[in-house]
Write an enzyme that holds these catalytic residues in place. Structure first.
Site, PDB file in Angstrom:
ATOM      1  N   THR A 160       9.017   4.169  19.349  1.00  0.00           N
ATOM      2  CA  THR A 160       9.923   3.158  19.911  1.00  0.00           C
ATOM      3  C   THR A 160       9.597   1.787  19.345  1.00  0.00           C
ATOM      4  OG1 THR A 160      10.245   4.428  21.932  1.00  0.00           O
ATOM      5  CG2 THR A 160      10.739   2.081  22.031  1.00  0.00           C
ATOM      6  N   GLU A 201     -10.447   6.205  24.711  1.00  0.00           N
ATOM      7  CA  GLU A 201      -9.987   5.401  23.572  1.00  0.00           C
ATOM      8  C   GLU A 201      -9.205   4.194  24.093  1.00  0.00           C
ATOM      9  OE1 GLU A 201      -7.675   6.046  19.334  1.00  0.00           O
ATOM     10  OE2 GLU A 201      -7.042   7.237  21.060  1.00  0.00           O
ATOM     11  N   SER A 222       6.389   9.082  13.373  1.00  0.00           N
ATOM     12  CA  SER A 222       5.387   8.078  13.026  1.00  0.00           C
ATOM     13  C   SER A 222       4.963   7.287  14.251  1.00  0.00           C
ATOM     14  CB  SER A 222       5.944   7.136  11.950  1.00  0.00           C
ATOM     15  OG  SER A 222       7.071   6.435  12.455  1.00  0.00           O
ATOM     16  N   ARG A 278       0.841  -1.202   0.000  1.00  0.00           N
ATOM     17  CA  ARG A 278       0.000   0.000   0.000  1.00  0.00           C
ATOM     18  C   ARG A 278       0.875   1.251   0.000  1.00  0.00           C
ATOM     19  NH1 ARG A 278      -3.833   1.756   5.114  1.00  0.00           N
ATOM     20  NH2 ARG A 278      -4.404   3.846   4.379  1.00  0.00           N
ATOM     21  N   ARG A 284      -8.948   5.184   7.025  1.00  0.00           N
ATOM     22  CA  ARG A 284      -8.073   6.258   6.561  1.00  0.00           C
ATOM     23  C   ARG A 284      -8.173   6.470   5.054  1.00  0.00           C
ATOM     24  NH1 ARG A 284      -3.491   8.790   8.629  1.00  0.00           N
ATOM     25  NH2 ARG A 284      -2.139   9.687   7.036  1.00  0.00           N
ATOM     26  N   CYS A 340      -6.366   4.462  15.096  1.00  0.00           N
ATOM     27  CA  CYS A 340      -7.104   5.664  15.496  1.00  0.00           C
ATOM     28  C   CYS A 340      -8.451   5.711  14.808  1.00  0.00           C
ATOM     29  CB  CYS A 340      -6.284   6.916  15.192  1.00  0.00           C
ATOM     30  SG  CYS A 340      -5.838   7.121  13.463  1.00  0.00           S
ATOM     31  N   ASN A 376       1.668   1.724  15.100  1.00  0.00           N
ATOM     32  CA  ASN A 376       0.714   0.797  14.489  1.00  0.00           C
ATOM     33  C   ASN A 376       0.841   0.687  12.972  1.00  0.00           C
ATOM     34  OD1 ASN A 376      -0.260   3.427  14.255  1.00  0.00           O
ATOM     35  ND2 ASN A 376      -2.394   2.862  14.584  1.00  0.00           N
ATOM     36  N   TYR A 377       1.312   1.745  12.322  1.00  0.00           N
ATOM     37  CA  TYR A 377       1.602   1.688  10.884  1.00  0.00           C
ATOM     38  C   TYR A 377       3.000   2.279  10.678  1.00  0.00           C
ATOM     39  CZ  TYR A 377      -3.238   0.404   9.998  1.00  0.00           C
ATOM     40  OH  TYR A 377      -4.443  -0.250   9.973  1.00  0.00           O
ATOM     41  N   GLU A 379      -1.909  14.183  13.727  1.00  0.00           N
ATOM     42  CA  GLU A 379      -2.950  13.155  13.678  1.00  0.00           C
ATOM     43  C   GLU A 379      -2.907  12.422  15.010  1.00  0.00           C
ATOM     44  OE1 GLU A 379      -3.859   8.799  11.730  1.00  0.00           O
ATOM     45  OE2 GLU A 379      -2.412  10.112  10.727  1.00  0.00           O
TER      46      GLU A 379
END
Length: 471
Positions: A177, A374, A148, A102, A434, A281, A151-152, A247
């Site tokens: 990390t 969350e 960044s 992707r 997203r 998220c 998670n991605y 974000e």
């Protein structure tokens, strides 16, 4: 045990200090990265600043030509990148590889979109100013700090890095990390692509020790950050004179307004809530539905949840361990609070260290933490409400405003409700998500500021420079 070094001015940095990265599946070290000190980080910014003007002077197609070699290196090493990612964040191998591919699609689209960033030409005739021609082109801002999330770690990193570089900026990149192995591996790809010195620098280390140093350097012209609300607000406080795109978190609601396609609704809700163990998220984090529809919808959701596989990334399980035991403790705390206040566990509430079974919780009420906080984990609360107006009110009461979903076959009603929800984006008859990556992506309130998306990132990482010709 992988050993990957920080990368500054095209040199791999080994200062003798290391940060261990823990494999969430085994809870053993997956590898280690350089733990930089302040002087190292300052060198990265100096390198980026010194390289920026020469990099920007290259023609756009020259920059794209160099970045295409980086893109080709990604494809060459796609399996290795996916394996590293899977080991350090417990994303299953299938989804890790999908993230890599992707990202290549995003890079290709970015190259084409950059070619269409044409200058704006205008005259002053409309204001009575004759014999003036203004040419306004978009030029690089300078040095971009890209941060960044875990998670991605590949996709959300390069969705910042490539737009910055293609428009003539230079980059200092700080991976989360958990995600640092994937981030540091990019330095090898940069060498393989013959990046000019200083245009791309990877700084690694313990966030609590170097976070302020990384985000407050005077050489920074813009910060593009994806991560927690807490860190995002710290950056806001310290970066008052720096351009920001943030974000942050979300508490994305799904509003179910009718019962005309409950199988589809349930399927979208479950994949939207539990994909990558809910560590997104944009995950659906609460469902609003009235009692009559809930009595039919919830059993279908439960049926789908029961079918989700639970296990390790190597098994390509749908539900894999959350990032660490601290996170699983927090998620479990939200579940326990809901149980104590009268919520009903329909499935799940099972845990082995940081491997948590998908948990479906019915009869959640607004006095429960699970209704507002969350979890960033595999738990889905159902809130039964009396009216559409109440759904909208509860959706908007949240301090988050990233995405939402509205499920309704009457498109007029769906659009009317969507317009009333205070959030960046509303998806009608689909899970919150997203993509597509060419769409603008944004959050309001505590979910962030600024806009991402391929074209939007190119715009945010540049500024207008005008030349007025008087004739």
């Amino acid at each position: 045990m992988r050993e990957l070094k920080a990368f500054i001015n095209n040199e791999f940095i080994n200062n003798g200090e290391w940060l261990e990265i823990i494999n969430p599946t085994t809870l053993l070290p997956a590898g280690k990265v350089t733990a930089l000190k302040a002087e190292d980080i300052n060198k990265a910014y100096s390198a980026a600043r010194n390289a920026q003007k020469d990099w920007e002077k290259l023609a756009l197609l020259e920059r794209i030509s160099i970045l295409k070699k980086f893109r080709d290196a990604i494809l060459k090493h796609q399996d290795e990148i996916a394996k590293i990612m899977s080991e350090e964040i417990a994303k299953n191998l299938k989804d890790s590889l999908a993230e890599v591919l992707r990202t290549v699609e995003i890079i290709d689209y970015t190259f084409e979109e950059a070619k269409r960033m044409d200058p704006l030409a205008m005259t002053g005739e409309g204001m009575g100013a004759k014999n003036k021609l203004g040419i306004f082109e978009r030029v690089a801002k300078g040095v971009i700090l890209a941060i960044s999330p875990f998670n991605y770690p590949f996709n959300l990193a390069l969705a910042k890095i490539i737009p910055a570089l293609v428009m003539g900026n230079t980059v200092v990149f700080k991976p989360a990390t958990a995600g640092s192995l994937t981030g540091a591996y990019m330095a090898k790809l940069a060498i393989e692509a013959d990046f000019p010195k200083g245009i791309f620098n990877v700084v690694t280390g313990r966030g609590r020790e170097v976070g302020d140093i990384i985000t407050s350097n005077p050489e920074i012209d813009m910060i593009s950050f994806t991560g927690s609300v807490g860190i995002g607000n710290q950056i806001r406080a310290k970066g008052s004179s720096t351009d920001l795109v943030l974000e942050l978190g979300g508490k994305d609601p799904a509003l179910v307004l009718d019962d005309r396609d409950l199988e589809k609704y349930a399927s979208e809700i479950v994949t939207g809530a539990f994909g990558y163990s809910g560590q997104r998220c944009t995950a659906i984090k609460r469902v609003f539905v009235n009692d009559q529809i809930a009595d039919k919808l919830v059993p279908i959701i439960k049926k789908h949840v029961e079918k989700l596989s639970v296990g390790t990334p190597e098994q390509n399980a749908f539900i894999t361990p959350v990032i660490d035991e601290k996170s699983s403790d927090f998620i479990q705390g939200l579940i326990d609070d809901a149980k104590q206040k009268g919520a009903k566990i329909l499935f799940g509430d099972k845990r082995e260290k940081n491997l948590m079974w998908p948990t479906l919780v019915d009869y959640v009420t607004p006095d429960m933490k699970l209704a507002w906080e969350e979890p960033f984990g595999p738990v889905l609360p159902i809130l039964r409400v009396n009216s559409i107006e109440e759904m909208i009110k509860l959706a908007n009461k949240s301090n988050f405003g990233l995405q939402a979903s509205v499920f309704c076959q009457d498109i007029s009603t769906a659009i009317n409700v969507a317009k009333q929800i205070e959030t960046g984006t509303v998806n009608i008859n689909s899970k919150s998500q997203r993509g597509p990556d060419c769409f603008p992506f944004l959050g309001i309130k505590d979910s962030g500021e600024g806009v991402q998306g391929i074209r939007e990132s190119l715009i945010s990482m540049t500024r207008y420079k005008g030349i007025v010709i008087n004739y």
